[in-house]
Motif scaffolding. Structure first.
Motif, short mmCIF file in Angstrom:
data_model
loop_
_atom_site.label_atom_id
_atom_site.label_comp_id
_atom_site.label_asym_id
_atom_site.label_seq_id
_atom_site.Cartn_x
_atom_site.Cartn_y
_atom_site.Cartn_z
N PHE A 1 -13.48 -21.83 43.97
CA PHE A 1 -14.27 -20.63 43.73
C PHE A 1 -13.62 -19.91 42.58
O PHE A 1 -12.39 -19.79 42.51
N MET A 2 -14.44 -19.43 41.64
CA MET A 2 -13.95 -18.67 40.51
C MET A 2 -14.70 -17.36 40.44
O MET A 2 -15.93 -17.34 40.58
N ASN A 3 -13.95 -16.30 40.23
CA ASN A 3 -14.56 -14.99 40.04
C ASN A 3 -14.40 -14.62 38.57
O ASN A 3 -13.33 -14.79 37.98
N PHE A 4 -15.49 -14.14 37.98
CA PHE A 4 -15.51 -13.76 36.58
C PHE A 4 -15.78 -12.26 36.50
O PHE A 4 -16.77 -11.78 37.05
N GLN A 5 -14.88 -11.54 35.85
CA GLN A 5 -15.04 -10.10 35.70
C GLN A 5 -15.01 -9.74 34.22
O GLN A 5 -14.17 -10.25 33.47
N VAL A 6 -15.94 -8.87 33.81
CA VAL A 6 -15.91 -8.31 32.47
C VAL A 6 -15.29 -6.93 32.60
O VAL A 6 -15.75 -6.10 33.38
N GLY B 1 -28.78 -11.80 35.49
CA GLY B 1 -27.67 -12.18 34.62
C GLY B 1 -26.73 -11.02 34.32
O GLY B 1 -26.71 -10.01 35.01
N VAL B 2 -25.97 -11.18 33.26
CA VAL B 2 -25.03 -10.14 32.82
C VAL B 2 -25.83 -9.08 32.08
O VAL B 2 -26.51 -9.38 31.11
N PRO B 3 -25.76 -7.82 32.52
CA PRO B 3 -26.51 -6.78 31.81
C PRO B 3 -25.97 -6.55 30.41
O PRO B 3 -24.76 -6.38 30.23
N GLY B 4 -26.84 -6.59 29.43
CA GLY B 4 -26.42 -6.39 28.04
C GLY B 4 -25.80 -5.02 27.80
O GLY B 4 -24.99 -4.86 26.90
N SER B 5 -26.15 -4.05 28.62
CA SER B 5 -25.66 -2.68 28.44
C SER B 5 -24.15 -2.58 28.59
O SER B 5 -23.54 -1.63 28.08
N ILE B 6 -23.50 -3.55 29.26
CA ILE B 6 -22.05 -3.46 29.42
C ILE B 6 -21.32 -3.73 28.12
O ILE B 6 -20.13 -3.46 28.02
N PHE B 7 -22.03 -4.22 27.11
CA PHE B 7 -21.41 -4.50 25.82
C PHE B 7 -21.65 -3.37 24.81
O PHE B 7 -21.48 -3.55 23.61
N LEU B 8 -22.05 -2.21 25.30
CA LEU B 8 -22.29 -1.05 24.46
C LEU B 8 -21.30 0.05 24.81
O LEU B 8 -20.91 0.19 25.97
N GLY B 9 -20.90 0.84 23.85
CA GLY B 9 -20.09 2.02 24.12
C GLY B 9 -18.60 1.77 24.13
O GLY B 9 -18.12 0.67 23.90
N PRO C 1 -14.62 1.58 25.43
CA PRO C 1 -13.71 1.81 24.31
C PRO C 1 -14.03 0.90 23.12
O PRO C 1 -14.53 -0.20 23.30
N LEU C 2 -13.74 1.40 21.93
CA LEU C 2 -14.02 0.68 20.70
C LEU C 2 -12.73 0.24 20.04
O LEU C 2 -11.69 0.89 20.17
N ASP C 3 -12.81 -0.88 19.31
CA ASP C 3 -11.63 -1.34 18.57
C ASP C 3 -11.57 -0.60 17.23
O ASP C 3 -12.39 0.28 16.96
N GLY C 4 -10.62 -0.96 16.38
CA GLY C 4 -10.43 -0.30 15.10
C GLY C 4 -11.59 -0.46 14.13
O GLY C 4 -11.71 0.29 13.17
N ASN C 5 -12.47 -1.43 14.40
CA ASN C 5 -13.64 -1.65 13.55
C ASN C 5 -14.90 -1.03 14.14
O ASN C 5 -15.99 -1.22 13.60
N GLY C 6 -14.77 -0.35 15.27
CA GLY C 6 -15.92 0.30 15.88
C GLY C 6 -16.72 -0.57 16.83
O GLY C 6 -17.82 -0.21 17.22
N PHE C 7 -16.18 -1.74 17.21
CA PHE C 7 -16.87 -2.64 18.11
C PHE C 7 -16.34 -2.46 19.54
O PHE C 7 -15.14 -2.26 19.73
N PRO C 8 -17.22 -2.54 20.54
CA PRO C 8 -16.76 -2.40 21.93
C PRO C 8 -15.75 -3.49 22.30
O PRO C 8 -15.92 -4.63 21.92
N GLU C 9 -14.71 -3.07 23.00
CA GLU C 9 -13.71 -4.03 23.50
C GLU C 9 -14.08 -4.42 24.92
O GLU C 9 -14.15 -3.57 25.80
N ARG C 10 -14.30 -5.72 25.13
CA ARG C 10 -14.58 -6.24 26.46
C ARG C 10 -13.73 -7.48 26.68
O ARG C 10 -13.49 -8.25 25.75
N TYR C 11 -13.27 -7.66 27.91
CA TYR C 11 -12.35 -8.75 28.24
C TYR C 11 -12.87 -9.50 29.45
O TYR C 11 -13.48 -8.91 30.35
N LEU C 12 -12.61 -10.80 29.49
CA LEU C 12 -12.99 -11.64 30.62
C LEU C 12 -11.75 -11.98 31.43
O LEU C 12 -10.77 -12.51 30.90
N LEU C 13 -11.81 -11.66 32.72
CA LEU C 13 -10.75 -12.01 33.65
C LEU C 13 -11.30 -13.04 34.62
O LEU C 13 -12.34 -12.83 35.24
N VAL C 14 -10.63 -14.19 34.70
CA VAL C 14 -11.03 -15.27 35.61
C VAL C 14 -10.00 -15.35 36.73
O VAL C 14 -8.79 -15.38 36.46
N SER C 15 -10.49 -15.38 37.96
CA SER C 15 -9.62 -15.55 39.13
C SER C 15 -10.09 -16.77 39.89
O SER C 15 -11.29 -17.04 39.97
#
Length: 110
Positions: free
Chosen positions: A6-11, A49-57, A59-73
């Motif tokens: 079993f794998m859990n995927f978290q954004v 599916g994965v809601p596209g809205s989670i990729f908006l807003g 925190p932003l990186d130095g270029n103004g793009f949203p920072e999102r990370y994938l954690l797999v357990s």
């Protein structure tokens, strides 16, 4: 590593583990692993599916793009429900995009 897991995927909205980072999306899938290789479509086990809205807003990186990370357990096929007995594969990995075009190679030069 070969077997059924079993794998859990978290954004996440940060590189730190929850609860320091917010979990924006989470799902668990049964996954077959062969010699350490597996294929999944994150979001395929969740209605809509994965809601596209989670990729908006922020925190932003130095270029103004949203920072999102994938954690797999991961846990064995007899571990129970998430998060009991799941081991996180750390650190979370930044989700990025790459340029993709179906027709790019067929267009005339400018």
């Amino acid at each position: 590593l070969t077997g059924n897991f079993f794998m859990n995927f978290q954004v996440l909205d940060g590189v730190a583990l929850p609860p320091t980072s917010n979990v924006l999306f989470s799902e668990t899938q049964a996954v077959t692993v062969t010699n350490g290789i597996f294929n999944v479509i994150v979001g395929s086990a969740t209605a809509g599916g994965v809601p596209g809205s989670i990729f908006l807003g922020a925190p932003l990186d130095g270029n103004g793009f949203p920072e999102r990370y994938l954690l797999v357990s991961v846990c064995s096929s007899s571990c129970g429900s998430f998060p009991t007995n799941f081991d996180a594969l750390v650190p979370p990995r930044r989700i990025t995009s790459s340029v993709y075009s179906i027709v790019g190679g067929t267009l005339p030069p400018p």
